[in-house]
Design an enzyme around this catalytic site. Sequence first.
Site, mmCIF file in Angstrom:
data_model
loop_
_atom_site.group_PDB
_atom_site.id
_atom_site.type_symbol
_atom_site.label_atom_id
_atom_site.label_comp_id
_atom_site.label_asym_id
_atom_site.label_seq_id
_atom_site.Cartn_x
_atom_site.Cartn_y
_atom_site.Cartn_z
ATOM 1 N N GLY A 55 0.699 -1.716 -0.039
ATOM 2 C CA GLY A 55 0.352 0.008 0.356
ATOM 3 C C GLY A 55 0.908 1.156 -0.016
ATOM 4 N N CYS A 82 5.193 -5.940 1.912
ATOM 5 C CA CYS A 82 5.680 -5.039 1.448
ATOM 6 C C CYS A 82 4.825 -3.879 2.482
ATOM 7 C CB CYS A 82 5.348 -4.182 0.146
ATOM 8 S SG CYS A 82 6.137 -2.939 -0.275
ATOM 9 N N TYR A 83 3.866 -3.232 2.802
ATOM 10 C CA TYR A 83 3.733 -2.643 3.370
ATOM 11 C C TYR A 83 2.506 -2.928 4.699
ATOM 12 C CZ TYR A 83 -0.057 0.835 6.059
ATOM 13 O OH TYR A 83 -0.491 1.720 6.377
ATOM 14 N N HIS A 169 7.861 -7.656 -3.302
ATOM 15 C CA HIS A 169 6.494 -8.467 -4.092
ATOM 16 C C HIS A 169 6.371 -9.640 -4.863
ATOM 17 C CE1 HIS A 169 4.487 -4.639 -3.177
ATOM 18 N NE2 HIS A 169 5.613 -4.162 -3.254
ATOM 19 N N GLU A 171 4.174 -11.817 -5.630
ATOM 20 C CA GLU A 171 3.337 -11.308 -7.061
ATOM 21 C C GLU A 171 3.544 -11.074 -7.776
ATOM 22 O OE1 GLU A 171 3.578 -9.204 -4.151
ATOM 23 O OE2 GLU A 171 2.363 -7.033 -4.547
ATOM 24 N N SER A 223 -22.741 -11.534 -27.021
ATOM 25 C CA SER A 223 -22.065 -10.830 -28.248
ATOM 26 C C SER A 223 -21.080 -11.566 -28.795
ATOM 27 C CB SER A 223 -21.700 -10.204 -27.071
ATOM 28 O OG SER A 223 -20.140 -10.646 -26.993
ATOM 29 N N GLY A 224 -20.748 -12.937 -28.140
ATOM 30 C CA GLY A 224 -20.274 -14.162 -28.936
ATOM 31 C C GLY A 224 -18.617 -13.791 -28.406
ATOM 32 N N GLY A 225 -18.505 -13.006 -27.784
ATOM 33 C CA GLY A 225 -17.020 -12.494 -26.841
ATOM 34 C C GLY A 225 -16.859 -13.867 -25.789
ATOM 35 N N VAL A 226 -15.544 -13.661 -25.283
ATOM 36 C CA VAL A 226 -15.756 -14.497 -24.456
ATOM 37 C C VAL A 226 -15.928 -14.892 -23.256
ATOM 38 C CG1 VAL A 226 -13.456 -16.169 -23.266
ATOM 39 C CG2 VAL A 226 -13.157 -14.674 -25.161
ATOM 40 N N ASP A 227 -16.358 -13.681 -22.289
ATOM 41 C CA ASP A 227 -17.484 -14.260 -21.151
ATOM 42 C C ASP A 227 -19.331 -14.034 -21.574
ATOM 43 O OD1 ASP A 227 -14.947 -13.044 -19.949
ATOM 44 O OD2 ASP A 227 -15.600 -10.912 -20.204
ATOM 45 N N SER A 228 -20.028 -14.214 -22.427
ATOM 46 C CA SER A 228 -20.772 -14.060 -22.411
ATOM 47 C C SER A 228 -21.140 -15.345 -22.904
ATOM 48 C CB SER A 228 -21.605 -13.176 -23.778
ATOM 49 O OG SER A 228 -21.351 -12.586 -24.607
ATOM 50 N N SER A 229 -19.714 -16.221 -23.833
ATOM 51 C CA SER A 229 -20.239 -17.610 -24.516
ATOM 52 C C SER A 229 -20.117 -18.304 -23.603
ATOM 53 C CB SER A 229 -19.145 -17.776 -26.063
ATOM 54 O OG SER A 229 -19.555 -16.496 -26.731
ATOM 55 N N LYS A 370 -10.114 -13.383 -15.701
ATOM 56 C CA LYS A 370 -9.982 -14.067 -17.289
ATOM 57 C C LYS A 370 -9.820 -15.175 -17.705
ATOM 58 C CE LYS A 370 -11.463 -11.710 -21.930
ATOM 59 N NZ LYS A 370 -12.788 -11.212 -21.856
#
Length: 514
Positions: A55, A82-83, A169, A171, A223-229, A370
């Site tokens: 932070g 870290c913080y 860090h 990560e 929509s044909g996009g990844v998420d909605s598919s 994603k």
Amino acid sequence: MNQEKVIVLDFGGQYNQLVARRVRECSVYCEIYSYRIDIEQIKAMNPKGIILTGGPNSCYQEDSPTYGKELFELGIPVLGLCYGAQLMMHILGGNVKCAPVREYGKTEVFVNPKTQLFEDITPKTVCWMSHNDYIESVAPGFEITAHTADCPVAAAENEKNKLYAIQFHPEVLHTEEGTKMIFNFVRKICGCSGSWRMDSFVEDSIRSIRDKVGDGKVLCALSGGVDSSVAAVLLSKAVGNQLTCVFVDHGLLRKNEGDEVEAVFGVNGAYELNFIRVNAQERFYQKLKGITEPEEKRKMIGEEFIRVFEEEAKKIGAVDFLVQGTIYPDVVESGLGGESAVIKSHHNVGGLPDCVDFKEIVEPLRNLFKDEVRKAGLELGIPEHLVFRQPFPGPGLGIRIIGEVTAEKVRIVQDADAIYREEIVNVGLDKSIGQYFAALTNMRSVGVMGDERTYDYAVALRAVNTVDFMTAEAAEVPFAVLQKVMGRIINEVNGVNRVVYDLTSKPPGTIEFE
Ligand code: GLN
């Protein structure tokens, strides 16, 4: 669902999502919460481990984010980064100060590989540092387990109470063995079994969607996009024909894309659902007549989309549930998890809910990143060309055509883009380039073809390398490839007599060409 989980308490660090992603890469489910979360809520969740993020503040200053000492007395392992590490020391009686030398960037760290946290880590390992403050002395009961040339305490631990502090860090990918350290914490120290996998996610979701939906009617804007598919397929597996998907073809999709979506989801496709394709191409072209300003185009396309969807929804009548392809970064970035400022309003919502008569929203991907959505998609048997689709703006080619949008210009940019994508795939660059596409500049210029004067459009080719889509650089597509694409576009696409390559990075440019 009694899922084993680790929680991340966010103290305003810029890497909060990265921490959660790394934990999930270790097959452990992980959620982000603001440091303001109540201790009772934490107890109720009964996490296997707690991670405190970095932070921007200094923990010794008044008004800096902090937490009660009882956090460290729950008997749950805690890892401060870290913080978070400084705060742990500060609260438990160590001393944190402003450092004479700040450390920033890749730094050699000497770790004690005999500790559980650094098991199998090289004794001298490269880590990412980003701090002004440092731990001058550790809290009672703690032992120093790592240091650097400038920093006496790069890590410390109280093994008995399972408290761990790391100044760097792990990560961030620049910390070469960071994922291993996080693995050591969540799997060895916290004892998580590592059962978070996409096949179990798919099974569990199907079960919980069935419980929630019962015999209700469900509507999904596809929509044909990844998420909605992926969301649509999950729903179809869970409730079959109770699901209706409406796919609005606004005529601004990539070449053949509308037919590809229909092939997967339509009557001849592999899934049980009601699929409605609305061919609204003409309607959108009509609306876009004379509009040249990009923001105005975006707004127009967005509004018309909602109107078309609304008309279809009215034909269907009242439904019980509306599906949204919200994913975890949307949730975090809209300020609902962690401490991030509201970066954007919920882009998946986009005004859709208001126009439909429904009782409740279903968001089956709400907890996924994603890459996890993609894994779930593959798990569900969705074709790879859909799962690994490049990001594509909602207003589609409407914004990749500079100036007024016409059916003729859409044809030109679709054909040019298809050739470009085909050639990039042919040389195997599709996996390494972040995003690439053709745009249609509004510029016409003089050329000569077959001894005759032409006065045609210039197509711009764009390709960028990017990790997070926040910044980007033009990709070094080999010249021979660009030349081949140029040759094919000029020969095969009527109306084009010039091809240019866009060298602009982001910033100052954007990834899109609008
Ligand atoms: N603000 C603290 C420092 O400067 C912590 C920084 C961080 O968490 N990256 O040391």
